[in-house]
Scaffold this motif. Structure first.
Motif, PDB file in Angstrom:
ATOM      1  N   LEU A 175      -5.329 -29.524  36.163  1.00 13.80           N
ATOM      2  CA  LEU A 175      -5.389 -30.035  34.790  1.00 13.80           C
ATOM      3  C   LEU A 175      -4.392 -31.168  34.574  1.00 13.80           C
ATOM      4  O   LEU A 175      -4.690 -32.148  33.872  1.00 13.80           O
ATOM      5  CB  LEU A 175      -5.121 -28.900  33.795  1.00 13.80           C
ATOM      6  N   PHE A 176      -3.224 -31.060  35.184  1.00 12.47           N
ATOM      7  CA  PHE A 176      -2.214 -32.107  35.012  1.00 12.47           C
ATOM      8  C   PHE A 176      -2.679 -33.415  35.643  1.00 12.47           C
ATOM      9  O   PHE A 176      -2.409 -34.497  35.112  1.00 12.47           O
ATOM     10  CB  PHE A 176      -0.888 -31.662  35.628  1.00 12.47           C
ATOM     11  N   ALA A 177      -3.395 -33.321  36.757  1.00 16.75           N
ATOM     12  CA  ALA A 177      -3.943 -34.539  37.371  1.00 16.75           C
ATOM     13  C   ALA A 177      -4.934 -35.216  36.421  1.00 16.75           C
ATOM     14  O   ALA A 177      -4.950 -36.452  36.284  1.00 16.75           O
ATOM     15  CB  ALA A 177      -4.622 -34.193  38.697  1.00 16.75           C
ATOM     16  N   LEU A 178      -5.747 -34.424  35.747  1.00 16.82           N
ATOM     17  CA  LEU A 178      -6.693 -34.994  34.778  1.00 16.82           C
ATOM     18  C   LEU A 178      -5.968 -35.524  33.556  1.00 16.82           C
ATOM     19  O   LEU A 178      -6.339 -36.564  32.989  1.00 16.82           O
ATOM     20  CB  LEU A 178      -7.715 -33.926  34.363  1.00 16.82           C
ATOM     21  N   TYR A 179      -4.937 -34.825  33.133  1.00 14.70           N
ATOM     22  CA  TYR A 179      -4.116 -35.264  31.997  1.00 14.70           C
ATOM     23  C   TYR A 179      -3.519 -36.647  32.263  1.00 14.70           C
ATOM     24  O   TYR A 179      -3.510 -37.518  31.390  1.00 14.70           O
ATOM     25  CB  TYR A 179      -3.020 -34.228  31.754  1.00 14.70           C
ATOM     26  N   GLU A 180      -3.050 -36.852  33.476  1.00 16.22           N
ATOM     27  CA  GLU A 180      -2.454 -38.147  33.831  1.00 16.22           C
ATOM     28  C   GLU A 180      -3.484 -39.183  34.255  1.00 16.22           C
ATOM     29  O   GLU A 180      -3.151 -40.361  34.393  1.00 16.22           O
ATOM     30  CB  GLU A 180      -1.447 -37.948  34.969  1.00 16.22           C
ATOM     31  N   GLY A 181      -4.733 -38.765  34.448  1.00 17.26           N
ATOM     32  CA  GLY A 181      -5.757 -39.698  34.911  1.00 17.26           C
ATOM     33  C   GLY A 181      -5.619 -40.054  36.372  1.00 17.26           C
ATOM     34  O   GLY A 181      -6.088 -41.117  36.806  1.00 17.26           O
ATOM     35  N   GLY A 231      -0.394 -43.994  21.917  1.00 17.38           N
ATOM     36  CA  GLY A 231       0.529 -42.976  22.368  1.00 17.38           C
ATOM     37  C   GLY A 231      -0.067 -41.633  22.684  1.00 17.38           C
ATOM     38  O   GLY A 231       0.602 -40.807  23.275  1.00 17.38           O
ATOM     39  N   ILE A 232      -1.344 -41.354  22.292  1.00 13.77           N
ATOM     40  CA  ILE A 232      -1.863 -40.019  22.588  1.00 13.77           C
ATOM     41  C   ILE A 232      -3.130 -40.065  23.440  1.00 13.77           C
ATOM     42  O   ILE A 232      -3.849 -39.081  23.535  1.00 13.77           O
ATOM     43  CB  ILE A 232      -2.102 -39.194  21.308  1.00 13.77           C
ATOM     44  N   GLY A 233      -3.414 -41.179  24.092  1.00 12.49           N
ATOM     45  CA  GLY A 233      -4.498 -41.236  25.061  1.00 12.49           C
ATOM     46  C   GLY A 233      -5.787 -41.787  24.510  1.00 12.49           C
ATOM     47  O   GLY A 233      -5.843 -42.346  23.415  1.00 12.49           O
ATOM     48  N   ASN A 234      -6.845 -41.629  25.283  1.00  9.18           N
ATOM     49  CA  ASN A 234      -8.165 -42.136  24.932  1.00  9.18           C
ATOM     50  C   ASN A 234      -9.146 -40.964  24.929  1.00  9.18           C
ATOM     51  O   ASN A 234      -9.336 -40.300  25.957  1.00  9.18           O
ATOM     52  CB  ASN A 234      -8.606 -43.196  25.948  1.00  9.18           C
ATOM     53  N   PHE A 235      -9.754 -40.688  23.788  1.00  3.77           N
ATOM     54  CA  PHE A 235     -10.630 -39.519  23.657  1.00  3.77           C
ATOM     55  C   PHE A 235     -11.768 -39.547  24.675  1.00  3.77           C
ATOM     56  O   PHE A 235     -12.070 -38.533  25.317  1.00  3.77           O
ATOM     57  CB  PHE A 235     -11.206 -39.449  22.238  1.00  3.77           C
ATOM     58  N   TRP A 236     -12.411 -40.708  24.842  1.00  5.91           N
ATOM     59  CA  TRP A 236     -13.569 -40.795  25.730  1.00  5.91           C
ATOM     60  C   TRP A 236     -13.176 -40.597  27.195  1.00  5.91           C
ATOM     61  O   TRP A 236     -13.906 -39.954  27.963  1.00  5.91           O
ATOM     62  CB  TRP A 236     -14.281 -42.133  25.536  1.00  5.91           C
ATOM     63  N   ALA A 237     -12.034 -41.117  27.576  1.00  2.24           N
ATOM     64  CA  ALA A 237     -11.569 -40.906  28.945  1.00  2.24           C
ATOM     65  C   ALA A 237     -11.233 -39.436  29.181  1.00  2.24           C
ATOM     66  O   ALA A 237     -11.583 -38.858  30.223  1.00  2.24           O
ATOM     67  CB  ALA A 237     -10.350 -41.785  29.224  1.00  2.24           C
ATOM     68  N   ASP A 238     -10.556 -38.822  28.212  1.00  3.78           N
ATOM     69  CA  ASP A 238     -10.173 -37.417  28.361  1.00  3.78           C
ATOM     70  C   ASP A 238     -11.395 -36.520  28.505  1.00  3.78           C
ATOM     71  O   ASP A 238     -11.474 -35.682  29.408  1.00  3.78           O
ATOM     72  CB  ASP A 238      -9.347 -36.968  27.159  1.00  3.78           C
TER      73      ASP A 238
END
Length: 571
Positions: A27-33, A170-177
């Motif tokens: 999950l952390f790998a996905l969190y960081e992209g 600062g809180i990421g990209n919804f579509w990428a997540d």
């Protein structure tokens, strides 16, 4: 109670704690992209999606933009599902099923959009295969992915050292997540999981039914369908909506003891992984372990009470010479321990799948699922929703700690000030408002009183459970309530929508506010948030808020029901 039952609970607990770190690493790998081994195969799919949709995955979103895109996406999914259900009789693979009525289609569309999967209908008697796959299973993936994406957004709020301001990014990209979670986590896991279920005997076919010849020579139609694929994401995504009315008590959804254990583990797997992921994101994995410790202590307390009460059975039946524990509503192939454990797991998470009928539990055994939901579905909780809900309570707990030590409270390096506390209170207050308000409304209106099968405290518990399940986005039910009426379809549908999105928006506002703040290193005066004292404060804050809010309702329902039972009065 038996040693085998306690061994099952102990083995499950040990396995789920062991799963936390490996799942958290992924999950952390996905969190960081970051790149994963699956990128070699699925990377082109992800990049193709971005090109077709014109999305820049590296473009950061402020909390308002993140919330807007998330809401628009979910409204679009709701409308799609509503249209499918209203027209299913005219669509392929309908199996001769009629169109769903407007109030029923509204309730179901909201239910699956919000990751609740409340079902007022019998799946095998109301839904065609296309409706199950396109209208419902697609939500199982995307509502779960939405929850995990939202958790990532809040993690970034705590982890960002400084953003320009709370609206600039600062809180990421919804579509990428949501794309990464779906492609690299949910889909691969569910493919493997579904293959296992097929091997274990779960059907996976487009045939609507098969005709069998009984021992008497009669013909019987047995419902079938693409069950294994829905079952996998139903559990991993903490969705809970069953292909069949009996849900995981049905042998085609849950054939035996091993599949039952795998299903229980899969309900918690992503949720516990997110606790480790949070600790890694903020630079201190002990923070994640502290959260998991608080969750598991609450879970084990509830599980122990449920198992104790179900194993004790009903004293009124004992006086009639019926010895043993309470097996009413339970499958013999699972027994009391596995049924009690499953009930605690599915309501501690926002799953709602059942392998026994909660309406048939003893009064205090049924109280445990109620309390799990009323605490906010945070005892591990739904995928994503559990951890961000728990962090709202952590904000309140650290605020209380700050009042005790006489300084501005901090949590994982971010100052917790008036705005964050107000938003956390606003998000947490949504649940009691709609749980108790909806229950009160149903308990006085004729349309609401027509629903419960039982009278007295147990009938009240049926209503209270329905609104707790809907607002908490759980989806399980006290099966005695007749909920497929316009009154319950509309009121529970509204409760599900509010319980999901009226919590999410304040939570994202907190994420944006935290992302804009500078990181404050811990000092000797900082309150420690990794040890036993912090775990105790977290548990105390959760129980006090839940106890003060819901104790009167519980007293009118399961507690009064228990007192009546031990007094020899059965309703």
């Amino acid at each position: 109670m038996t040693w085998q039952g306690w061994t099952l609970i102990a083995v499950f607990t040990a396995l789920i704690v062991a799963i936390a770190k490996p799942m958290g690493v992924w999950l952390f790998a996905l969190y960081e992209g970051r790149r994963t081994p699956l990128h070699a195969v699925l990377g082109p799919v992800e990049r193709g999606f971005y090109r077709l949709s014109g999305i820049d995955p590296a473009a950061e979103m402020g909390w308002r933009k993140y919330a807007t895109h998330m809401l628009v996406f979910n409204v679009a999914l709701l409308l799609l599902t509503y249209a499918v259900l209203r027209t299913q009789a005219w669509l392929p693979l309908s199996g001769g099923m009629a169109n769903i009525g407007p109030d029923g289609a509204f309730n179901t569309a909201v239910s699956f959009t919000t990751n609740t999967n409340w079902q007022w209908y019998s799946g095998e008697a109301a839904m065609g295969n296309l409706s199950q796959m396109l209208g419902l299973t697609i939500h199982n993936f995307l509502s779960a992915a939405t929850g995990i994406a939202l958790a990532f957004a809040l993690f970034r709020g705590f982890a960002r050292r400084q953003a320009p301001n709370e609206t600039a990014g600062g809180i990421g990209n919804f579509w990428a997540d949501i794309t990464r979670v779906t492609l690299y986590l949910l889909l691969p896991l569910c493919v493997v999981y579904a293959i296992y279920l097929i091997a274990a005997g779960v059907p996976q076919t487009l045939d609507q039914q098969v005709t069998a010849t009984t021992m008497e020579g009669a013909k019987q139609a047995i419902a079938l369908g693409p069950v294994a694929s829905q079952e996998a994401i139903k559990m991993l995504g903490t969705n809970g909506g069953g292909f069949f009315n009996a849900n995981s008590a049905h042998p085609f959804e849950n054939p035996g003891a091993l599949t039952n254990l795998v299903q229980m583990l899969s309900i918690f797997a992503i949720g516990v992984g997110l606790t480790w992921c949070f600790g890694k994101a903020v630079g201190n994995t002990r923070q994640g372990w502290a959260i998991l410790a608080a969750m598991m202590l609450l879970f084990l307390a509830g599980t122990g009470i449920a198992y104790w009460q179900e194993a004790a059975g009903n004293p009124a039946l004992h006086q009639l010479g019926v010895a043993g524990g309470n097996m009413e509503g339970k499958e013999v192939r699972f027994g009391i321990a596995a049924s009690s454990l499953f009930a605690a797991i599915t309501t501690a998470a926002s799953c709602g799948a059942v392998n026994a009928m909660h309406d048939s539990f003893t009064a205090l055994g049924g109280l445990v699922p109620l309390v799990n939901m009323q605490l906010g579905e945070i005892v591990v909780g739904g995928v994503g929703a559990g951890i961000y809900g728990f962090l709202l309570f952590a904000i309140l707990a650290v605020f209380v700690a700050g009042l005790m030590v006489g300084r501005t409270p901090e949590y994982v390096g971010k100052k917790i000030e008036a705005r964050e506390v107000k938003l956390a209170v606003l998000a947490i207050a949504v649940l009691p408002l709609f749980i108790l308000g909806g229950t009160a409304l149903a308990a006085v209106l004729p349309a609401g009183l027509a629903g419960p099968l039982n009278k007295g405290p147990h009938g009240f518990s049926e209503i209270l459970y329905a609104f707790s399940s809907a607002t908490g986005n759980n989806g399980s039910a006290f099966a005695g309530l007749t909920a497929g009426t316009p009154f319950y379809n509309l009121t529970l549908g509204i409760a599900m929508w509010v319980g999901r999105f009226f919590v999410i928006v304040p939570m994202l506002a907190i994420a944006g506010s935290l992302a804009a703040k500078r990181y404050t290193p811990e000092t000797a005066g900082s309150f420690p948030t990794t040890g036993g004292l912090w775990v105790g404060l977290l548990i105390g804050t959760i129980l006090i808020l839940g106890g003060l809010t819901f104790l009167p309702g519980l007293a009118l329902g399961p507690i009064a029901d228990h007192l009546a039972m031990i007094g020899g009065t059965l309703s």
